[in-house]
Design an enzyme around this catalytic site. Structure first.
Site, short mmCIF file in Angstrom:
data_model
loop_
_atom_site.label_atom_id
_atom_site.label_comp_id
_atom_site.label_asym_id
_atom_site.label_seq_id
_atom_site.Cartn_x
_atom_site.Cartn_y
_atom_site.Cartn_z
N TYR A 129 0.86 -1.19 0.00
CA TYR A 129 0.00 0.00 0.00
C TYR A 129 0.89 1.23 0.00
CZ TYR A 129 -5.02 0.23 0.11
OH TYR A 129 -6.33 0.30 -0.28
N GLU A 140 -0.40 4.91 -0.55
CA GLU A 140 -1.17 6.12 -0.84
C GLU A 140 -0.26 7.33 -0.72
OE1 GLU A 140 -5.72 5.14 0.64
OE2 GLU A 140 -4.32 6.06 2.02
N ASP A 157 -5.49 13.81 -25.38
CA ASP A 157 -5.71 12.42 -24.96
C ASP A 157 -4.97 11.55 -25.97
OD1 ASP A 157 -6.48 9.95 -24.19
OD2 ASP A 157 -8.64 10.33 -24.23
N THR A 203 -2.49 6.09 -22.13
CA THR A 203 -2.42 4.76 -21.54
C THR A 203 -0.98 4.30 -21.68
OG1 THR A 203 -2.86 3.65 -23.63
CG2 THR A 203 -4.77 4.15 -22.26
N LYS A 260 -0.98 0.50 -24.79
CA LYS A 260 -1.31 0.37 -26.21
C LYS A 260 0.01 0.26 -26.99
CE LYS A 260 -5.91 2.21 -25.46
NZ LYS A 260 -6.92 3.26 -25.69
N ARG A 307 -1.05 -2.55 -18.30
CA ARG A 307 -2.34 -1.88 -18.40
C ARG A 307 -2.39 -0.74 -17.39
NH1 ARG A 307 -6.51 -2.89 -21.06
NH2 ARG A 307 -5.20 -4.39 -22.10
C1 LIG Z 1 -7.95 3.65 -24.84
C2 LIG Z 1 -8.37 5.08 -24.69
C3 LIG Z 1 -8.75 5.61 -23.45
C4 LIG Z 1 -9.00 4.78 -22.20
O1 LIG Z 1 -8.12 3.86 -21.79
P1 LIG Z 1 -8.58 2.75 -20.71
O2 LIG Z 1 -7.27 2.31 -20.15
O3 LIG Z 1 -9.32 1.71 -21.47
O4 LIG Z 1 -9.45 3.43 -19.70
C5 LIG Z 1 -9.04 6.95 -23.36
N1 LIG Z 1 -8.97 7.75 -24.44
C6 LIG Z 1 -8.63 7.28 -25.66
C7 LIG Z 1 -8.57 8.23 -26.81
C8 LIG Z 1 -8.34 5.92 -25.83
O5 LIG Z 1 -8.02 5.46 -27.03
#
Ligand SMILES: *Cc1c(COP(=O)(O)O)cnc(C)c1O
Length: 419
Positions: free
Chosen positions: A69, A71, A215, A241, A244, A250
């Protein structure tokens, strides 16, 4: 039509981790994990958001930091015994800031969506207006879907793409920004295969006094490898993320300038999250380390060149590829010229061992297919493999020949975890 992938043959596949304890203690779940490993290595993973992490990343995920943990942030934790957790997070932050040239990094977000939630929490109040890509054009759930917190708590205005070119219509973005005066503008998409023009987004945001949130969940790995332009010099906050194209565990991450660092950190913890997943933070550090190597940069460039070859091959097979191609790992294609819609295409491809998603097609009620080359590039399939894949796509959708056997052969030739 139900989407089922055939069970994989019991091929000998190297385990990326020591499954010994699991096999002894819990054969029921061990069987599931081994079957999933066989599925992943017995079919081809074209899901645009997926990749194969390295055995080193998997090792960090399965490490004793999973017990800890922690935090708070390094040097300021709510728990004792955080010396090694602090060390892991400091390394992850140092590597992330250096890899992306950012002043500040928060590496605790549990996912891409959590990162976007924290960015909104840091910069916005409920009820504020936000301009983002509309969901029918490729916006993510967190960009204003009524089924998501974003659509419930903020006033989202959606921009789109040009009906002819399929490219973002910056004239429309500017016009919408001028008339709605959003508090934030969001760039980024789940299916746009071209690079956003961050400079133009910045200009428009400045003109109306809005924050720019990039994003970059999808292209972050391409950005790390220098195969896509970086939003870091332009955006106030960059969300991403780590799983990807970036090929890490993840999870999510946030980059920003020094002036927003404290607001972002407090928006992650304690505002929207509790204790960080320290094993994942350590695995993110491993992935950032890998992504800083020349080998990863070469990988990122190959991901794009493979996607271009595959997109051209799909066009030759009769698919209608949106925007006429790609600059990234992403391809969106309409299978209508082959006489089927996206759902039927996905089911036929899945039956042939080619795993991918459907997605919205701009200006159409039908769905298309969305795929990416991150995973097959990690497997080392090469440009010639992509040309072969395109032909297999055509054959699978037209239901010609035994595509599954050929896919199995290809998959066996390029195991994700050789050894
Ligand atoms: C994949 C993605 C997310 C979210 O990712 P998660 O880990 O699935 O919550 C947010 N914005 C965009 C543009 C994405 O492609």
């Amino acid at each position: 039509m139900p989407v089922t992938t055939p069970a994989a043959p019991p091929a000998a596949t190297a385990l990326p981790q020591d499954f010994g304890a699991l096999l002894r203690e819990d054969p029921e779940i061990a069987d599931v994990l081994l079957a999933e490993l066989r599925r992943q290595s017995g079919t081809l993973q074209l899901t645009a958001a997926e990749n194969f992490t390295s055995p080193a990343v998997l090792a960090a995920l399965g490490s004793p930091l999973a017990n800890k943990y922690a935090e708070g942030y390094p040097g300021a934790r709510h728990h004792g015994g955080c010396e090694q957790a602090d060390a892991a997070e400091r390394i992850a932050v140092r590597r992330a800031t250096s890899l992306f040239g950012a002043e500040h990094a928060n590496v605790q977000s549990h996912s891409g969506s959590s990162a976007v939630l924290a960015a909104y929490a840091a910069l916005l109040r409920p009820g504020d207006t936000v301009l983002a890509m509309g969901l029918p054009y490729g916006g993510h759930l967190t960009h204003g879907s009524p089924a998501n917190f974003s659509g419930r708590w903020f006033e989202f205005i959606g921009y789109g793409v040009d009906s002819e070119s399929g490219l973002i219509d910056y004239h429309q973005v500017r016009t919408l920004a001028r008339s709605h005066r959003p508090k934030a503008i969001v760039s980024g998409s789940i299916s746009y295969p071209r690079h956003p023009d961050y400079e133009v987004f910045r200009e428009i945001a400045d003109e109306v006094g809005a924050y720019l949130i990039a994003d970059a969940a999808h292209p972050m790995g391409l950005i790390a490898g220098g195969a896509a332009p970086s939003p870091v010099p332009y955006a106030d906050v960059v969300c991403a993320t780590t799983h990807k194209v970036l090929r890490g565990p993840r999870g999510g991450m946030i980059l920003c300038g020094a002036e927003l660092a404290e607001r972002i950190d407090r928006a992650v913890f304690p505002f929207t999250q509790g204790g960080a997943q320290m094993h994942t933070v350590a695995a993110k550090a491993v992935a950032f380390g890998e992504a800083a190597t020349p080998a990863f940069s070469a990988y990122a460039h190959r991901v794009v060149s493979h996607a271009r070859v595959l997109a051209a091959g799909l066009e030759a097979e009769g698919f209608d590829v949106t925007t006429g191609g790609t600059d990234t790992h992403l391809i969106v294609a309409d299978p209508a010229p082959l006489g089927v819609d996206g759902h039927t295409a996905r089911a036929r491809l899945a039956a042939a061992g080619l795993v991918l998603d459907t997605c919205a097609l701009p200006y159409s009620d039908a769905r298309g297919i969305r795929l990416g080359t991150a995973a097959v590039t990690t497997q080392g399939m090469g440009d010639s493999g992509m040309a072969r894949l395109a032909a297999l796509f055509g054959a699978a959708v037209r239901e010609e020949g035994d595509v599954l056997s050929e896919v199995r052969e290809l998959a066996a030739k390029f195991p994700p975890y050789p050894g």
